[in-house]
Design a protein around this motif. Structure first.
Motif, mmCIF file in Angstrom:
data_model
loop_
_atom_site.group_PDB
_atom_site.id
_atom_site.type_symbol
_atom_site.label_atom_id
_atom_site.label_comp_id
_atom_site.label_asym_id
_atom_site.label_seq_id
_atom_site.Cartn_x
_atom_site.Cartn_y
_atom_site.Cartn_z
ATOM 1 N N UNK A 27 39.784 40.784 31.435
ATOM 2 C CA UNK A 27 37.975 39.883 31.949
ATOM 3 C C UNK A 27 38.821 39.606 33.583
ATOM 4 N N UNK A 28 37.582 39.714 34.252
ATOM 5 C CA UNK A 28 37.861 38.943 35.674
ATOM 6 C C UNK A 28 36.744 38.394 35.677
ATOM 7 N N UNK A 30 38.015 43.446 43.573
ATOM 8 C CA UNK A 30 37.955 42.612 42.371
ATOM 9 C C UNK A 30 39.086 43.666 41.565
ATOM 10 N N UNK A 31 38.029 45.792 40.872
ATOM 11 C CA UNK A 31 38.478 46.431 40.575
ATOM 12 C C UNK A 31 39.980 46.544 41.277
ATOM 13 N N UNK A 32 40.367 46.004 42.281
ATOM 14 C CA UNK A 32 41.887 46.492 42.759
ATOM 15 C C UNK A 32 42.722 45.495 41.690
ATOM 16 N N UNK A 45 37.819 46.690 32.230
ATOM 17 C CA UNK A 45 37.810 45.473 32.597
ATOM 18 C C UNK A 45 36.693 44.589 32.398
ATOM 19 N N UNK A 46 36.140 43.639 31.925
ATOM 20 C CA UNK A 46 34.644 43.140 32.221
ATOM 21 C C UNK A 46 34.780 42.101 33.139
ATOM 22 N N UNK A 47 33.618 41.741 33.536
ATOM 23 C CA UNK A 47 33.778 41.330 34.706
ATOM 24 C C UNK A 47 32.627 40.361 34.814
ATOM 25 N N UNK A 80 41.983 37.497 34.346
ATOM 26 C CA UNK A 80 42.295 36.393 35.901
ATOM 27 C C UNK A 80 40.838 35.803 35.549
ATOM 28 N N UNK A 81 41.581 34.822 36.428
ATOM 29 C CA UNK A 81 40.265 33.655 37.109
ATOM 30 C C UNK A 81 40.668 33.173 38.949
ATOM 31 N N UNK A 82 39.475 32.975 39.317
ATOM 32 C CA UNK A 82 39.222 33.347 40.834
ATOM 33 C C UNK A 82 37.673 32.805 41.610
#
Length: 96
Positions: free
Chosen positions: A35-36, A24-26, A52-54, A11-13
């Protein structure tokens, strides 16, 4: 943006709509992200929370780090590295 690359759900933002770690966690849980990636604050983050890796790669031109180092992130062979673009020094690394 949501993509699947080499079996990883990413996911990218930019980050200005999803600013808090809680938000972000949600979102990461809902999308089952591996990966976020976010930006906006120009400060490096590389950490695993839950499944998830942030990642925030920082900035190659407008760094908000105390030391003002210009950084990018590289994903290679299931390892994420945050690298100083001027020295090629790996500042942070995490293997998935």
């Amino acid at each position: 943006t949501y993509v699947v690359a080499e079996g990883l759900k990413i996911v990218t933002t930019h980050g200005h709509y999803v600013e808090t770690d809680e938000a972000k966690d949600k979102m990461a849980r809902a999308l089952k992200a591996d990966i976020f990636i976010s930006g906006h604050v120009h400060i490096n983050v590389l950490e695993k929370r839950g499944n998830t890796v942030f990642l925030n790669p920082g900035s190659p031109s407008l760094s908000k780090r105390e030391d003002k180092r210009a950084t990018v992130a590289i994903l290679e062979d299931k390892t994420i590295k945050i690298v100083d673009i001027d020295t090629d020094e790996v500042i942070m690394a995490l293997t998935l």
